[in-house]
Design a protein around this motif. Structure first.
Motif, mmCIF file in Angstrom:
data_model
loop_
_atom_site.group_PDB
_atom_site.id
_atom_site.type_symbol
_atom_site.label_atom_id
_atom_site.label_comp_id
_atom_site.label_asym_id
_atom_site.label_seq_id
_atom_site.Cartn_x
_atom_site.Cartn_y
_atom_site.Cartn_z
ATOM 1 N N PHE A 1 6.989 7.468 10.714
ATOM 2 C CA PHE A 1 5.605 7.040 10.539
ATOM 3 C C PHE A 1 5.049 6.501 11.860
ATOM 4 O O PHE A 1 3.910 6.806 12.233
ATOM 5 C CB PHE A 1 5.519 5.996 9.419
ATOM 6 N N ARG B 1 -2.715 2.333 11.179
ATOM 7 C CA ARG B 1 -2.024 2.279 9.896
ATOM 8 C C ARG B 1 -2.994 2.373 8.710
ATOM 9 O O ARG B 1 -2.729 3.072 7.747
ATOM 10 C CB ARG B 1 -1.282 0.938 9.838
ATOM 11 N N SER C 1 5.142 10.254 1.539
ATOM 12 C CA SER C 1 4.509 9.021 1.071
ATOM 13 C C SER C 1 5.473 7.872 1.305
ATOM 14 O O SER C 1 6.688 8.006 1.106
ATOM 15 C CB SER C 1 4.185 9.110 -0.417
ATOM 16 N N PHE D 1 1.203 4.714 1.903
ATOM 17 C CA PHE D 1 0.761 5.421 3.097
ATOM 18 C C PHE D 1 1.224 6.874 3.000
ATOM 19 O O PHE D 1 2.277 7.158 2.449
ATOM 20 C CB PHE D 1 1.381 4.787 4.352
ATOM 21 N N GLN D 2 0.417 7.753 3.549
ATOM 22 C CA GLN D 2 0.781 9.161 3.565
ATOM 23 C C GLN D 2 0.684 9.673 4.992
ATOM 24 O O GLN D 2 -0.295 9.399 5.691
ATOM 25 C CB GLN D 2 -0.167 9.971 2.657
ATOM 26 N N TYR D 3 1.717 10.428 5.430
ATOM 27 C CA TYR D 3 1.733 10.965 6.777
ATOM 28 C C TYR D 3 2.560 12.241 6.795
ATOM 29 O O TYR D 3 3.235 12.570 5.815
ATOM 30 C CB TYR D 3 2.304 9.941 7.757
ATOM 31 N N TYR E 1 0.853 -1.191 0.000
ATOM 32 C CA TYR E 1 0.000 0.000 0.000
ATOM 33 C C TYR E 1 0.887 1.238 0.000
ATOM 34 O O TYR E 1 2.061 1.179 0.366
ATOM 35 C CB TYR E 1 -0.881 0.046 1.258
ATOM 36 N N CYS F 1 -4.113 5.706 7.109
ATOM 37 C CA CYS F 1 -3.162 6.492 6.337
ATOM 38 C C CYS F 1 -2.967 5.975 4.919
ATOM 39 O O CYS F 1 -2.135 6.506 4.162
ATOM 40 C CB CYS F 1 -1.823 6.523 7.058
ATOM 41 N N ILE F 2 -3.719 4.957 4.522
ATOM 42 C CA ILE F 2 -3.573 4.387 3.179
ATOM 43 C C ILE F 2 -4.170 5.347 2.170
ATOM 44 O O ILE F 2 -5.290 5.856 2.329
ATOM 45 C CB ILE F 2 -4.254 3.016 3.069
ATOM 46 N N SER G 1 0.676 -3.808 5.196
ATOM 47 C CA SER G 1 -0.153 -3.455 6.346
ATOM 48 C C SER G 1 0.337 -4.124 7.624
ATOM 49 O O SER G 1 -0.249 -3.966 8.680
ATOM 50 C CB SER G 1 -1.610 -3.826 6.072
#
Length: 140
Positions: free
Chosen positions: A123, A134, A110, A99-101, A97, A137-138, A115
Motif C-alpha cells: 500500500f 491515504r 482491500s 482502503f482499496q489499492y 476504514y 483510497c478510502i 487513517s
C-alpha cells in the motif's frame, strides 16, 4: 549505607566506643556529645510533629465517618460516584476504514486500517507510485 551500618555497629557497644575515642580529648568528646544531643532533640521534635499530624488525620477520619453515618452514606456509595467520573473520561479511539489499492500484479486489494499509523508495504508503494494520499483510497 555501609558507613551508617559501620557507625551503628561501633556505637552500639561501650567497649567499641572507648576504642573509637581513646585518643580524643575531653573537649572533643563534649563537642560531639553536644552535637549528638542537638540531633537527638531534633529527632524527638520531628517524631512529635509526625505524631500530631497522625492524630489530626485520625480525628479528621473519625469526623468524616461520623458525618457519613449521619447522612446514611457508606464507602461503596463513594465508589459508585468515583466510577462515574472515571468512566466519563474520553478515550481516544482511531476510526477504522477500508482502503482499496492495486498491488504490483495489478490486482485490486482491500485493506482495513486507520487513517494513521504504519501501512502494508504494498500500500505504501502504491501511494508513492501514484502520488496519492491515504484518504483518497478510502472506500465508502
Amino acid at each position: 549505607m555501609k558507613l551508617l551500618d559501620e557507625l551503628h555497629h561501633r556505637l552500639s557497644s561501650k567497649t567499641r566506643i572507648r576504642s573509637l575515642f581513646k585518643e580524643a580529648s575531653v573537649q572533643d568528646l563534649e563537642k560531639i556529645l553536644a552535637r549528638l544531643n542537638e540531633v537527638y532533640t531534633e529527632k524527638l521534635q520531628s517524631r512529635e510533629q509526625e505524631d500530631l499530624e497522625r492524630q489530626r488525620k485520625k480525628d479528621d477520619i473519625t469526623a468524616i465517618q461520623k458525618k457519613m453515618s449521619d447522612l446514611g452514606l457508606t464507602l461503596s456509595d463513594l465508589d459508585v460516584l468515583s466510577d462515574t467520573t472515571i468512566s466519563s473520561k474520553r478515550r481516544r479511539t482511531s476510526k477504522k476504514y477500508i482502503f482499496q489499492y492495486e498491488n504490483a500484479k495489478g490486482d485490486t486489494v482491500s485493506w482495513e486500517g486507520s487513517s494513521t499509523g504504519r501501512l502494508p508495504k504494498e500500500f505504501q508503494e502504491y501511494l508513492e507510485k501514484y502520488q496519492k494520499k491515504r484518504a483518497e483510497c478510502i472506500v465508502e
